[in-house]
Design a protein around this motif. Structure first.
Motif, PDB file in Angstrom:
ATOM      1  N   VAL A 426      37.871   2.427  11.897  1.00  0.00           N
ATOM      2  CA  VAL A 426      37.001   1.253  11.796  1.00  0.00           C
ATOM      3  C   VAL A 426      37.780   0.048  12.307  1.00  0.00           C
ATOM      4  O   VAL A 426      38.904  -0.221  11.849  1.00  0.00           O
ATOM      5  CB  VAL A 426      36.548   1.017  10.342  1.00  0.00           C
ATOM      6  N   THR A 427      37.212  -0.692  13.262  1.00  0.00           N
ATOM      7  CA  THR A 427      37.869  -1.857  13.833  1.00  0.00           C
ATOM      8  C   THR A 427      36.889  -3.021  13.927  1.00  0.00           C
ATOM      9  O   THR A 427      35.676  -2.830  14.005  1.00  0.00           O
ATOM     10  CB  THR A 427      38.413  -1.558  15.242  1.00  0.00           C
ATOM     11  N   SER A 428      37.439  -4.233  13.923  1.00  0.00           N
ATOM     12  CA  SER A 428      36.639  -5.445  14.124  1.00  0.00           C
ATOM     13  C   SER A 428      37.557  -6.609  14.445  1.00  0.00           C
ATOM     14  O   SER A 428      38.754  -6.566  14.151  1.00  0.00           O
ATOM     15  CB  SER A 428      35.796  -5.763  12.890  1.00  0.00           C
ATOM     16  N   GLN A 429      36.993  -7.661  15.002  1.00  0.00           N
ATOM     17  CA  GLN A 429      37.801  -8.787  15.452  1.00  0.00           C
ATOM     18  C   GLN A 429      38.400  -9.572  14.298  1.00  0.00           C
ATOM     19  O   GLN A 429      39.569  -9.948  14.338  1.00  0.00           O
ATOM     20  CB  GLN A 429      36.951  -9.711  16.329  1.00  0.00           C
ATOM     21  N   SER A 430      37.599  -9.823  13.263  1.00  0.00           N
ATOM     22  CA  SER A 430      38.079 -10.655  12.152  1.00  0.00           C
ATOM     23  C   SER A 430      38.183  -9.889  10.841  1.00  0.00           C
ATOM     24  O   SER A 430      38.481 -10.478   9.808  1.00  0.00           O
ATOM     25  CB  SER A 430      37.161 -11.865  11.963  1.00  0.00           C
ATOM     26  N   GLY A 431      37.929  -8.586  10.855  1.00  0.00           N
ATOM     27  CA  GLY A 431      38.071  -7.769   9.656  1.00  0.00           C
ATOM     28  C   GLY A 431      36.766  -7.533   8.939  1.00  0.00           C
ATOM     29  O   GLY A 431      35.801  -8.306   9.044  1.00  0.00           O
ATOM     30  N   VAL A 432      36.717  -6.442   8.188  1.00  0.00           N
ATOM     31  CA  VAL A 432      35.545  -6.075   7.391  1.00  0.00           C
ATOM     32  C   VAL A 432      36.016  -5.655   6.005  1.00  0.00           C
ATOM     33  O   VAL A 432      37.182  -5.342   5.791  1.00  0.00           O
ATOM     34  CB  VAL A 432      34.743  -4.919   8.033  1.00  0.00           C
ATOM     35  N   ILE A 433      35.097  -5.679   5.051  1.00  0.00           N
ATOM     36  CA  ILE A 433      35.301  -4.943   3.811  1.00  0.00           C
ATOM     37  C   ILE A 433      34.344  -3.761   3.842  1.00  0.00           C
ATOM     38  O   ILE A 433      33.242  -3.858   4.387  1.00  0.00           O
ATOM     39  CB  ILE A 433      35.083  -5.817   2.559  1.00  0.00           C
ATOM     40  N   ALA A 434      34.775  -2.646   3.293  1.00  0.00           N
ATOM     41  CA  ALA A 434      34.003  -1.424   3.456  1.00  0.00           C
ATOM     42  C   ALA A 434      34.134  -0.525   2.237  1.00  0.00           C
ATOM     43  O   ALA A 434      35.152  -0.538   1.544  1.00  0.00           O
ATOM     44  CB  ALA A 434      34.457  -0.670   4.707  1.00  0.00           C
ATOM     45  N   SER A 435      33.093   0.247   1.992  1.00  0.00           N
ATOM     46  CA  SER A 435      33.113   1.259   0.938  1.00  0.00           C
ATOM     47  C   SER A 435      32.292   2.446   1.405  1.00  0.00           C
ATOM     48  O   SER A 435      31.471   2.339   2.320  1.00  0.00           O
ATOM     49  CB  SER A 435      32.562   0.709  -0.378  1.00  0.00           C
ATOM     50  N   VAL A 436      32.529   3.568   0.768  1.00  0.00           N
ATOM     51  CA  VAL A 436      31.847   4.816   1.119  1.00  0.00           C
ATOM     52  C   VAL A 436      31.037   5.293  -0.065  1.00  0.00           C
ATOM     53  O   VAL A 436      31.497   5.238  -1.214  1.00  0.00           O
ATOM     54  CB  VAL A 436      32.871   5.895   1.532  1.00  0.00           C
ATOM     55  N   VAL A 437      29.816   5.751   0.173  1.00  0.00           N
ATOM     56  CA  VAL A 437      29.001   6.390  -0.861  1.00  0.00           C
ATOM     57  C   VAL A 437      28.378   7.639  -0.251  1.00  0.00           C
ATOM     58  O   VAL A 437      27.926   7.624   0.894  1.00  0.00           O
ATOM     59  CB  VAL A 437      27.922   5.443  -1.421  1.00  0.00           C
ATOM     60  N   SER A 438      28.387   8.744  -1.003  1.00  0.00           N
ATOM     61  CA  SER A 438      27.909  10.012  -0.457  1.00  0.00           C
ATOM     62  C   SER A 438      26.403   9.992  -0.257  1.00  0.00           C
ATOM     63  O   SER A 438      25.673   9.255  -0.923  1.00  0.00           O
ATOM     64  CB  SER A 438      28.291  11.169  -1.380  1.00  0.00           C
ATOM     65  N   THR A 439      25.944  10.827   0.643  1.00  0.00           N
ATOM     66  CA  THR A 439      24.512  10.890   0.934  1.00  0.00           C
ATOM     67  C   THR A 439      23.746  11.756  -0.049  1.00  0.00           C
ATOM     68  O   THR A 439      22.581  11.521  -0.305  1.00  0.00           O
ATOM     69  CB  THR A 439      24.272  11.432   2.351  1.00  0.00           C
ATOM     70  N   ASN A 440      24.387  12.769  -0.619  1.00  0.00           N
ATOM     71  CA  ASN A 440      23.631  13.641  -1.511  1.00  0.00           C
ATOM     72  C   ASN A 440      24.441  14.154  -2.699  1.00  0.00           C
ATOM     73  O   ASN A 440      24.002  15.040  -3.411  1.00  0.00           O
ATOM     74  CB  ASN A 440      23.061  14.841  -0.740  1.00  0.00           C
ATOM     75  N   MET A 441      25.629  13.607  -2.926  1.00  0.00           N
ATOM     76  CA  MET A 441      26.413  13.992  -4.089  1.00  0.00           C
ATOM     77  C   MET A 441      26.912  12.721  -4.768  1.00  0.00           C
ATOM     78  O   MET A 441      26.689  11.617  -4.299  1.00  0.00           O
ATOM     79  CB  MET A 441      27.585  14.898  -3.686  1.00  0.00           C
ATOM     80  N   SER A 442      27.642  12.899  -5.888  1.00  0.00           N
ATOM     81  CA  SER A 442      27.952  11.747  -6.728  1.00  0.00           C
ATOM     82  C   SER A 442      29.374  11.250  -6.505  1.00  0.00           C
ATOM     83  O   SER A 442      30.272  11.526  -7.285  1.00  0.00           O
ATOM     84  CB  SER A 442      27.764  12.117  -8.200  1.00  0.00           C
TER      85      SER A 442
END
Length: 485
Positions: A426-442
């Motif tokens: 994951v790349t960007s010019q000024s930065g991002v905050i990011a999180s992951v959540v599953s599509t079908n599990m917990s």
């Protein structure tokens, strides 16, 4: 009597309190981890599950090929691993080496992972119909003071006979580490709420706190937030790693769809220390079921904290340890606080809890993956970035469609699908905050934190620096007291 302005001092304070984001700090060469109690472990055959599905796993990724070692410093357990460049390596961990399932006792269930080159690590705890995962923070992102957030604790006897508790685990990285704990609820080993107590841990030792859960407790307001607002601080010794969540939690969703109204799962999340918490809060609230709102919890770290929408509309006022928890049926939200807070999202389809980095912790370049679990085929990565640079956000060199956040057009949000056991950049010019959540599990977890210390406050004559009037003057030859914390 002569007077002088301390403009130079204020300039230094501003530089100290609002540093620029550091290198991607989800990567490192040394990590500490333990796994917490999962109430569905051993739930066979009552729940009709497969005992072979019970696993503790570390998922390891790296930009460059490297090798490393997993060690329990108190038992002699050692496991070597190899990870290829932009590849995924999974290591199954024996339960007796890293599974913390007792409350109120010191146990030797901490692991230290070291590598020759930078890696990123995710830990996952899988039992029958119950799973969650967390990113594991490198040692440079650990600290000595933490606030806790969990889902509610409740008395619930299911077909496994489980009683589900809010919990958190403390792992020492050095010997003779003295820790003070202030639980927001009475603990299940008899310690009263809001009364500090101390423990001493050696390197690799773990102490887990569980909330009491008397029958009927889930209907009481204080139990609905579990151990949220509990405080953990090192009195003497080195840094600690802290993990938070629930042995199991049932979340009552506001979804109109009956199949999503009550779901159960273990929740497990590593929290980062107070010094990395910020004042610019934001969250993307998109998961795999648009009819199930997301529960967002914001917890104050200091008294008299004012929180507003970025549009300026009031949101809430919190004291230290107080929290605001509500369901939100919107895609994204952005808030500003005048003092640092923590922000967590709880996904209710299959419950998981995720600590989200503040916007000050944006990362410009990091790698991620999502652990394999049962029938899970992938996940979402949720992203927030400055609108001015939204067109620079890429996942594996592909641009992500970004939308301005309502009431906060200076920030935009977006998401994209990712597959299990693949590495993404994951790349960007000024930065991002990011999180992951599953599509079908917990499961869900934070996947980026910039690593800047944001809450190093400067006090002048016991007054917080940013609360001193701009025209304040000080007398020559009169001592001025400075301190930071």
């Amino acid at each position: 009597m002569k007077k002088i302005l301390i403009l130079i001092i204020f300039s230094l304070i501003v530089i100290k309190v609002f540093p620029q984001s550091a290198a991607p700090s989800t990567e490192g060469k040394e990590f500490w981890v333990t796994f917490m109690k999962n109430a569905k472990k051993g739930c066979y055959p009552n729940a009709g599950g497969d005992p072979n599905m019970e696993k503790l796993r570390l998922t390891i990724i790296a930009r460059n090929a490297t090798t490393g070692t997993i060690v329990n410093p108190n038992t002699g357990y050692t496991q070597n691993f190899v990870v290829g460049a932009m590849q995924v390596t999974e290591v199954t961990i024996p339960y007796n080496e890293a599974y913390t399932d007792v409350y109120g006792s010191v146990v030797s269930t901490g692991l230290v992972i070291t590598s020759l080159d930078n890696i990123s690590i995710y830990a996952s705890n899988q039992a029958n119909t119950s799973f969650d995962a967390t990113i594991v923070l490198p040692v440079r992102c650990l600290g000595k003071e933490y606030s806790i957030t969990t889902a509610g604790t409740r008395y619930y006897l299911d077909n496994c006979g489980g009683v589900f508790a809010a919990q958190f685990a403390i792992l020492a990285t050095t010997n003779n580490t003295r820790v003070r704990i202030t639980p927001k609820l009475a603990t299940n080993d008899g310690k009263p709420k809001n009364v500090p107590f101390e423990i001493t841990l050696n390197r690799g030792q773990v102490y887990m706190v569980g909330a009491e859960h008397p029958a009927g407790s889930s209907q009481l307001a204080e139990y609905k937030v579990g151990l949220t607002g509990s405080w953990v601080e090192v009195v003497q010794g080195g840094q600690i790693a802290v993990f938070q969540g629930n042995s199991q939690t049932y979340e009552l969703s506001q979804s109109p769809d009956p199949q999503y109204q009550m779901k159960s799962s273990h929740t497990y999340d590593q929290t980062f220390p107070i010094k990395y918490c910020g004042k610019q809060l934001a969250s993307v609230m998109i998961d795999s079921n648009p009819t199930s709102p997301i529960f967002l919890t914001i917890t104050g770290l200091y008294d008299n904290t004012s929180i507003v929408h970025t549009s300026g509309n009031p949101f809430d006022n919190l004291n230290k340890g107080e929290s605001n928890g509500n369901f939100y049926d919107i895609d994204a939200i952005a808030l500003n606080a005048d003092k640092p807070c923590t922000i967590h999202s709880t996904y209710n389809i299959n419950p998981s809890i995720t600590m989200i980095a503040s916007r000050e912790q944006a990362c410009k370049d990091f790698i991620i993956t999502t652990p394999e679990h049962g029938n899970a085929t992938g996940a979402f990565i949720d992203i927030i970035a400055l609108t001015a640079h939204a067109n620079s956000v890429q996942v594996n060199n592909a641009n992500i469609y970004m939308n301005p956040i309502p009431e906060t057009p200076e920030y935009s949000y977006g998401y994209t699908d990712i597959l299990t056991n693949q590495v993404y950049t994951v790349t960007s010019q000024s930065g991002v905050i990011a999180s992951v959540v599953s599509t079908n599990m917990s499961y869900g977890f934070m996947c980026s934190i910039g690593g800047s210390m944001l809450t190093q406050f400067m006090y002048i004559d016991d007054i917080l620096s940013n609360e001193i009037a701009s025209n304040q003057k000080y007398c020559v030859d009169v001592p001025i007291d400075f301190r930071s914390e």
